[in-house]
Motif scaffolding. Sequence first.
Motif, PDB file in Angstrom:
ATOM      1  N   GLY A 141       0.722  -1.136  -0.028  1.00 42.14           N
ATOM      2  CA  GLY A 141       0.134  -0.024   0.144  1.00 42.14           C
ATOM      3  C   GLY A 141       0.932   1.399  -0.117  1.00 42.14           C
ATOM      4  O   GLY A 141       0.367   2.317  -0.630  1.00 42.14           O
ATOM      5  N   ASP A 171      -5.999   2.141  -4.557  1.00 45.64           N
ATOM      6  CA  ASP A 171      -6.874   2.603  -3.549  1.00 45.64           C
ATOM      7  C   ASP A 171      -7.628   3.985  -3.787  1.00 45.64           C
ATOM      8  O   ASP A 171      -8.928   4.111  -3.454  1.00 45.64           O
ATOM      9  CB  ASP A 171      -6.240   2.618  -2.085  1.00 45.64           C
ATOM     10  CG  ASP A 171      -6.002   1.230  -1.464  1.00 45.64           C
ATOM     11  OD1 ASP A 171      -6.323   0.246  -2.163  1.00 45.64           O
ATOM     12  OD2 ASP A 171      -4.927   1.226  -0.678  1.00 45.64           O
ATOM     13  N   ASP A 188      -9.586  -5.671  -8.653  1.00 48.17           N
ATOM     14  CA  ASP A 188      -9.131  -6.868  -9.032  1.00 48.17           C
ATOM     15  C   ASP A 188     -10.615  -7.566  -9.667  1.00 48.17           C
ATOM     16  O   ASP A 188     -10.345  -8.098 -10.814  1.00 48.17           O
ATOM     17  CB  ASP A 188      -8.313  -7.640  -8.075  1.00 48.17           C
ATOM     18  CG  ASP A 188      -7.787  -8.567  -8.635  1.00 48.17           C
ATOM     19  OD1 ASP A 188      -7.728  -9.185  -9.589  1.00 48.17           O
ATOM     20  OD2 ASP A 188      -6.854  -9.477  -7.669  1.00 48.17           O
ATOM     21  N   GLY A 274       0.682  -6.515  -0.446  1.00 49.72           N
ATOM     22  CA  GLY A 274      -0.488  -6.548  -0.681  1.00 49.72           C
ATOM     23  C   GLY A 274      -0.928  -6.699  -2.240  1.00 49.72           C
ATOM     24  O   GLY A 274      -1.633  -7.527  -2.481  1.00 49.72           O
TER      25      GLY A 274
END
Length: 340
Positions: A141, A171, A188, A274
């Motif tokens: 992130g 994000d 995704d 991530g």
Amino acid sequence: MAKDTVILGIETSCDETAASVVINGREVISNIIYSQIEIHKKFGGVVPEVASRKHVENIGRVVEKAMLESGYKFDQIDAVSVTYGPGLVGALLVGLSYAKGLAYSIKKPLVGVHHIEGHICANYLNNTDFKPPFVCLVVSGGHTHLVLVKDYSVYEIIGKTRDDAAGEAYDKIARALGLSYPGGPNIDKLSKDGDPLSINFPKPYLDKDSYDFSFSGLKSSVLNYINKCNMTSENVDKYNVAASFQNSVVEVLVNKTIKLCKEKKYNTIALAGGVSCNTTLREVMKNECDKNGFYLKVPEPIYCTDNAAMIASSGFFEFSKGNISSFELNAYPNLILGQR
Ligand code: KG4
Ligand code: ZN
């Protein structure tokens, strides 16, 4: 046979309170993760002060549970390893202070661990064979790094992001599309029903020979596209936006990683962080590795996002080299990879 080394890992750098017991840096015996995602979701992202408070509330029982599930007693562990940076300073301090207090009271060594080194070590978990050297693409992130892992705990950063990290871009785009935090898994999912070639977003390669990344221009281009559609009352096809954005990100990540592996004459690539849960990134990287004769190693999804097993693994390799931390150890929100 050498005696097993049992490490308790503790991780609180962002919004997961986690503890884990790992043997010899590889065998995960327990892995407890208390995720704060549901709490931060309503704010659209992690609120640092809330994260620290939740870590304080939960750290005790998370560590207790990890120990209980492992079947080990405190006097049977060899060291307490803990993330001391990079991350949110208040959040880091909760885990670090807890680890110091625990290590002191049970008279065991303290081992400070770099969070990104932990992500890289996730590749060793539940795997007896995987060894350096390898090229690692770290996509989390907050960080995007291309790293040469020359040996256990020997890292050379070849490229990194000049602005937004890949996960951060995911994000922010997800938020603009009205998807909930964290956006990566939602993009995704959506992208599977979209056409990746439908919108021509930029592919930020930077200079020809650069291994650095920059995703802020791509992010602005996607946000401008969404705003323009909204202003002209055009329908925003979320599926096509997600697929086209992801196509740009994945192409740049994969091509730079493959180029580095060729240039340095390595034969193995590993993913970490991530964003390495991303199904398209895994698929495209695998295809390119197969084409080029490279071996690809990817951690199980539970060890890609934040967890403490990876911290215990990295702690094991530091501990094995005699890298014990003092009880004066502080939290460093901007700690650089490879620096101690
Ligand atoms: O490594 P991580 O758990 O935390 C940091 O150290 O930052 O990474 C979290 C990031 C978030 O930005 C999240 O959106 C992204 O990983 N992520 C994904 C996927 N799963 C998590 N991004 C793309 N596709 C996914 N499937
Ligand atoms: Zn992380």
